[in-house]
Design a protein around this motif. Structure first.
Motif, mmCIF file in Angstrom:
data_model
loop_
_atom_site.group_PDB
_atom_site.id
_atom_site.type_symbol
_atom_site.label_atom_id
_atom_site.label_comp_id
_atom_site.label_asym_id
_atom_site.label_seq_id
_atom_site.Cartn_x
_atom_site.Cartn_y
_atom_site.Cartn_z
ATOM 1 N N MET A 1 5.114 -6.623 -12.274
ATOM 2 C CA MET A 1 4.791 -6.072 -13.580
ATOM 3 C C MET A 1 6.031 -5.648 -14.342
ATOM 4 S SD MET A 1 3.108 -2.361 -12.552
ATOM 5 C CE MET A 1 1.962 -2.590 -13.904
ATOM 6 N N ILE A 2 5.877 -5.601 -15.649
ATOM 7 C CA ILE A 2 6.889 -5.067 -16.550
ATOM 8 C C ILE A 2 6.225 -4.011 -17.424
ATOM 9 C CG2 ILE A 2 8.207 -5.597 -18.637
ATOM 10 C CD1 ILE A 2 9.159 -8.126 -17.292
ATOM 11 N N VAL A 3 6.870 -2.863 -17.508
ATOM 12 C CA VAL A 3 6.409 -1.753 -18.348
ATOM 13 C C VAL A 3 7.514 -1.491 -19.370
ATOM 14 C CG1 VAL A 3 5.674 0.652 -18.398
ATOM 15 C CG2 VAL A 3 5.133 -0.775 -16.411
ATOM 16 N N GLU A 4 7.164 -1.509 -20.643
ATOM 17 C CA GLU A 4 8.190 -1.401 -21.689
ATOM 18 C C GLU A 4 7.852 -0.308 -22.691
ATOM 19 O OE1 GLU A 4 10.539 -4.141 -25.020
ATOM 20 O OE2 GLU A 4 9.058 -5.062 -23.679
ATOM 21 N N VAL B 1 12.815 -0.713 -20.229
ATOM 22 C CA VAL B 1 11.982 -1.582 -19.414
ATOM 23 C C VAL B 1 12.051 -1.162 -17.948
ATOM 24 C CG1 VAL B 1 11.623 -3.942 -18.593
ATOM 25 C CG2 VAL B 1 12.243 -3.543 -20.986
ATOM 26 N N ALA B 2 10.881 -1.080 -17.324
ATOM 27 C CA ALA B 2 10.794 -0.885 -15.882
ATOM 28 C C ALA B 2 10.139 -2.117 -15.279
ATOM 29 C CB ALA B 2 9.974 0.357 -15.548
ATOM 30 N N ARG B 3 10.746 -2.630 -14.219
ATOM 31 C CA ARG B 3 10.170 -3.758 -13.493
ATOM 32 C C ARG B 3 9.891 -3.320 -12.063
ATOM 33 N NH1 ARG B 3 13.121 -9.593 -12.876
ATOM 34 N NH2 ARG B 3 14.769 -8.317 -11.949
ATOM 35 N N LEU B 4 8.694 -3.617 -11.582
ATOM 36 C CA LEU B 4 8.306 -3.240 -10.225
ATOM 37 C C LEU B 4 7.185 -4.153 -9.751
ATOM 38 C CD1 LEU B 4 5.946 -0.148 -10.329
ATOM 39 C CD2 LEU B 4 6.963 -1.052 -12.423
ATOM 40 N N ASP B 5 6.920 -4.094 -8.465
ATOM 41 C CA ASP B 5 5.782 -4.801 -7.884
ATOM 42 C C ASP B 5 4.577 -3.874 -7.968
ATOM 43 O OD1 ASP B 5 3.910 -6.114 -6.326
ATOM 44 O OD2 ASP B 5 5.214 -6.379 -4.587
ATOM 45 N N ASN B 6 3.536 -4.288 -8.684
ATOM 46 C CA ASN B 6 2.362 -3.426 -8.812
ATOM 47 C C ASN B 6 1.696 -3.167 -7.460
ATOM 48 O OD1 ASN B 6 1.598 -6.364 -9.367
ATOM 49 N ND2 ASN B 6 -0.424 -5.480 -9.000
ATOM 50 N N LEU B 7 1.932 -4.026 -6.473
ATOM 51 C CA LEU B 7 1.404 -3.800 -5.131
ATOM 52 C C LEU B 7 2.427 -3.138 -4.212
ATOM 53 C CD1 LEU B 7 -0.530 -7.140 -4.451
ATOM 54 C CD2 LEU B 7 -1.406 -4.985 -5.369
ATOM 55 N N GLY B 8 3.659 -2.971 -4.701
ATOM 56 C CA GLY B 8 4.716 -2.342 -3.918
ATOM 57 C C GLY B 8 4.924 -0.905 -4.352
#
Length: 311
Positions: free
Chosen positions: A206-209, A279-286
């Motif tokens: 996912m990306i959250v902006e 911007v934050a990038r992460l694994d939505n399942l991680g």
């Protein structure tokens, strides 16, 4: 004797991911319910009260029921549902929230695992509100996209079984979503953020902006000031990385799947001194779900915080 861990809801998406991260651990004993007894309240209650830590991977109402079954005063509950994220008496399980959060998690018997979208949003906004760069009453907007695994089994089936032809879909069009209250509470904002989520035809990531008009903020910060505040907030953290400005500026785009299968959260400050794109990038399942739950489990038990996790 190893501490006992019970995943209530281990057959779901998050539960399976947590079990995968724990299966090779030699410092824990993972106890499971027989598949035929997953809906047996008495058996669930027995295992809940037998465990040192219970991780709830359940719908909200089922999670509330599970908590009501606890009679062992020593049982620690980590709830991955939305049910208790803003409830009094529950400690928010975002270890990087501030310098005292790990101690609060370690001392808690009730820990609420953060939502995936809020994890990215709070990581971006809270340090800037704390530093006075974003006023508490600022009208903050957050745009975000997640893989379809974030919608659980129904959405996974919808995309993987070709029940939909959508490649990209916006949703929560009526601005009724479970995440904004959590976003508001743990950033210190006075109002709910304007949240515009979307889902893409890919499984996870996912990306959250957060778009930020620097020219309009009262303190008139420059982009480097934003980056400096975020870097100071997460200095020394193993799982939250603030990417150097030059490294971010060299990118032509950002792949939402770039942190998949890790517990890493990457923060970027794109843009100019007039308009920044946080911007934050992460694994939505991680870091957005199972990884955070395992991190909280490790902290609650006084174990190596990174055990079973990939940074």
């Amino acid at each position: 004797m190893n501490p006992k861990v019970f995943i209530d809801g281990e057959a779901g998406t998050t539960g399976l991911q947590i079990a995968e991260r724990l299966k090779d651990r030699t410092d824990l004993d993972l106890i499971s319910i027989h598949p035929d007894k997953r809906k047996d309240v008495d058996e669930r209650a027995r295992l809940i009260n037998k465990a040192d830590v219970v991780i709830l991977c359940l719908p909200d109402e089922a999670a509330r029921l599970a908590v009501s079954l606890v009679t062992n005063p020593n049982t620690v509950i980590i709830d991955a549902s939305t049910a208790h994220r803003v409830s009094p008496g529950w400690v928010y399980g975002f270890a990087e929230l501030d310098k005292g959060q790990r101690a609060a998690i370690a001392a808690a018997k009730r820990i609420s695992n953060p939502g995936c979208y809020p994890t990215g949003f709070i990581a971006l906004v809270r340090p800037l509100v704390t530093a006075g760069i974003i006023p508490h009453d600022w009208p903050v907007t957050v745009n975000a996209v997640s893989g379809y695994s974030g919608g659980g089994k129904p959405m996974i089936a919808e995309f993987e079984e070709r029940q939909t032809q959508d490649n990209f879909r916006i949703y929560a069009l009526g601005q009724q979503h479970k995440h904004p209250p959590e976003m508001k509470k743990f950033t210190g904002l006075s109002h709910l953020p304007m949240f515009t989520p979307a889902v893409g035809r890919y499984a996870q990531g996912m990306i959250v902006e957060v778009p930020l008009p620097l020219w309009a903020l009262p303190s008139r910060p420059k982009r480097k000031d934003i980056h400096k505040a975020l870097s100071a907030a997460y200095a020394g953290e193993a799982f939250v990385k603030v990417v150097p400005l030059a490294e971010g500026d060299a990118l032509k785009g950002l792949d939402a799947e770039g942190c998949n299968d890790t517990n890493r959260l990457e923060i970027y400050v794109f843009g100019t001194d007039e308009q920044a794109r946080l911007v934050a990038r992460l694994d939505n399942l991680g870091k957005g779900a199972s990884g955070a739950a395992v991190q909280n489990l490790n902290i609650a038990l006084g174990l190596d915080e990174g055990a079973g996790l990939v940074a």
